[in-house]
Design a protein around this motif. Structure first.
Motif, mmCIF file in Angstrom:
data_model
loop_
_atom_site.group_PDB
_atom_site.id
_atom_site.type_symbol
_atom_site.label_atom_id
_atom_site.label_comp_id
_atom_site.label_asym_id
_atom_site.label_seq_id
_atom_site.Cartn_x
_atom_site.Cartn_y
_atom_site.Cartn_z
ATOM 1 N N UNK A 1 29.904 -15.190 -1.247
ATOM 2 C CA UNK A 1 28.794 -14.333 -1.658
ATOM 3 C C UNK A 1 29.209 -13.640 -2.952
ATOM 4 N N UNK A 2 28.291 -12.960 -3.585
ATOM 5 C CA UNK A 2 28.638 -12.196 -4.790
ATOM 6 C C UNK A 2 29.732 -11.183 -4.465
ATOM 7 N N UNK A 3 29.594 -10.490 -3.341
ATOM 8 C CA UNK A 3 30.566 -9.454 -2.976
ATOM 9 C C UNK A 3 31.936 -10.062 -2.682
ATOM 10 N N UNK A 4 31.989 -11.162 -1.927
ATOM 11 C CA UNK A 4 33.290 -11.745 -1.578
ATOM 12 C C UNK A 4 33.957 -12.358 -2.805
ATOM 13 N N UNK A 5 33.166 -12.922 -3.711
ATOM 14 C CA UNK A 5 33.739 -13.502 -4.931
ATOM 15 C C UNK A 5 34.326 -12.412 -5.820
ATOM 16 N N UNK A 6 33.670 -11.279 -5.889
ATOM 17 C CA UNK A 6 34.213 -10.159 -6.671
ATOM 18 C C UNK A 6 35.523 -9.672 -6.061
ATOM 19 N N UNK A 7 35.560 -9.551 -4.742
ATOM 20 C CA UNK A 7 36.807 -9.128 -4.086
ATOM 21 C C UNK A 7 37.924 -10.121 -4.375
ATOM 22 N N UNK A 8 37.578 -11.403 -4.381
ATOM 23 C CA UNK A 8 38.569 -12.449 -4.619
ATOM 24 C C UNK A 8 39.193 -12.307 -6.002
ATOM 25 N N UNK A 9 38.377 -12.197 -7.054
ATOM 26 C CA UNK A 9 38.945 -12.118 -8.403
ATOM 27 C C UNK A 9 39.675 -10.797 -8.614
ATOM 28 N N UNK A 10 39.214 -9.722 -7.973
ATOM 29 C CA UNK A 10 39.930 -8.455 -8.074
ATOM 30 C C UNK A 10 41.315 -8.582 -7.441
ATOM 31 N N UNK A 11 41.379 -9.296 -6.332
ATOM 32 C CA UNK A 11 42.655 -9.518 -5.664
ATOM 33 C C UNK A 11 43.591 -10.351 -6.537
ATOM 34 N N UNK A 12 43.046 -11.354 -7.205
ATOM 35 C CA UNK A 12 43.864 -12.206 -8.075
ATOM 36 C C UNK A 12 44.465 -11.412 -9.234
ATOM 37 N N UNK A 13 43.742 -10.417 -9.683
ATOM 38 C CA UNK A 13 44.192 -9.657 -10.847
ATOM 39 C C UNK A 13 45.057 -8.458 -10.477
ATOM 40 N N UNK A 14 45.078 -8.085 -9.198
ATOM 41 C CA UNK A 14 45.643 -6.792 -8.818
ATOM 42 C C UNK A 14 47.154 -6.743 -8.757
ATOM 43 N N UNK A 15 47.791 -7.802 -8.253
ATOM 44 C CA UNK A 15 49.221 -7.689 -8.003
ATOM 45 C C UNK A 15 49.989 -8.921 -8.405
ATOM 46 N N UNK A 16 51.175 -9.056 -7.823
ATOM 47 C CA UNK A 16 52.057 -10.173 -8.148
ATOM 48 C C UNK A 16 51.515 -11.492 -7.632
ATOM 49 N N UNK A 17 50.764 -11.456 -6.563
ATOM 50 C CA UNK A 17 50.203 -12.666 -5.991
ATOM 51 C C UNK A 17 49.001 -12.320 -5.152
ATOM 52 N N UNK A 18 48.103 -13.298 -4.908
ATOM 53 C CA UNK A 18 46.882 -13.010 -4.155
ATOM 54 C C UNK A 18 47.177 -12.762 -2.685
ATOM 55 N N UNK A 19 46.393 -11.899 -2.072
ATOM 56 C CA UNK A 19 46.518 -11.640 -0.632
ATOM 57 C C UNK A 19 45.411 -12.341 0.142
#
Length: 284
Positions: free
Chosen positions: A160-178
């Motif tokens: 969904x739009x919301x889950x896709x936004x969470x996904x890319x935010x997670x990719x950008x946030x730390x050393x690796x995706x959660x």
């Protein structure tokens, strides 16, 4: 060398540093040894140089040409044909949103537009932090799970739009995706993915186990190939004329079956009113 399109001289492509060149040559020879013709190793070698620099550079093209005995034009022709080879620097995570028909109408177009605004990038552009490259992609044969987002070729289903936004935010946030893919192996960076695509072992912990087993349909096909299951039969419809066999050996439709005209026949048999005449050679 001259750039014909610009009419300007073009400097030769630089070489890799000696240490990098030596390591890549050892890897390249391992790949080339898998093929009877060294030219066949070009596709995995392009993945190999992409794993080194994140995209296929002029240096990478030169390396492939030299180790395979090809011209740089031949290597460039291949590297620019396939979309999995990047032609400019890209992010650690290649985020592709399927915008083919079914994914698009199920929300893929909305997801792609929302991510462009959310990341402040256009198609095939990379975020300022170098983490994410966004692109729209064509069908990835996962229509049952539309809309689909892929990250470095791993599936994230039913987005969904919301889950896709969470996904890319997670990719950008730390050393690796959660957030892990819906199915398949754990995520790794684009350069690590490129090395795996070059044919080298996937060294991610638990990667093989995470991919799971084959699905039911694949296993049925495997059992059929091994002769462990009986093949399906072509059965005549319920309205078949009385006395007509319900099925025939080899799965062929009976001669009077409504679809029997689909079977390969001689032209004269398939159209008795206009039989085929002899060919020119037969008439001579």
């Amino acid at each position: 060398m001259r750039d014909v399109s610009l009419g300007m001289p073009q400097l030769p492509a630089p070489d890799f540093p000696a240490e990098v060149r030596g390591r890549l040559e050892a890897d390249a020879q391992e790949v080339i040894a898998r093929y009877p013709d060294s030219r066949s190793a070009l596709l995995p070698l392009l993945h190999l140089v992409q794993s080194e620099e994140g995209h296929v550079t002029r240096t990478g093209v030169r390396f492939c040409a030299e180790v395979l005995g090809l011209t740089t034009a031949e290597v460039t022709a291949v590297s620019t044909f396939y979309t999995m080879y990047r032609r400019k620097p890209s992010g650690d995570y290649q985020v592709g949103v399927c915008t083919n028909t079914l994914c698009a109408v199920m929300g893929g177009d909305a997801i792609f537009d929302a991510l462009k605004e959310h990341l402040d990038v256009g198609n095939d552009e990379t975020t300022a932090d170098g983490k994410v490259t966004l692109e729209h992609i064509e069908c990835n044969a996962a229509c049952d799970f539309a809309p689909v987002v892929m990250v470095n070729w791993e599936f994230f289903d039913n987005q969904t739009v919301a889950s896709a936004k969470r996904l890319v935010d997670d990719l950008r946030a730390g050393e690796g995706p959660t957030i892990e893919p819906t199915r398949g192996a754990p995520l790794c960076t684009y350069q690590e993915t490129a090395r795996i695509l070059a044919g080298f072992p996937d060294e991610r912990p638990g990667a093989v186990a995470a991919t799971g087993g084959a699905g039911h349909a694949s296993l049925v096909g495997l059992r059929l190939a091994r002769g462990e299951a009986a093949p399906g039969r072509v059965v005549a419809p319920r309205a078949a004329p009385a006395g007509e066999p319900k099925d025939t050996p080899g799965g062929q439709a009976p001669p009077t079956h409504p679809s029997s005209h689909d079977a390969p026949q001689q032209t004269s048999a398939s159209d008795p009113d206009h039989p085929a005449g002899p060919t020119a050679e037969e008439g001579e």
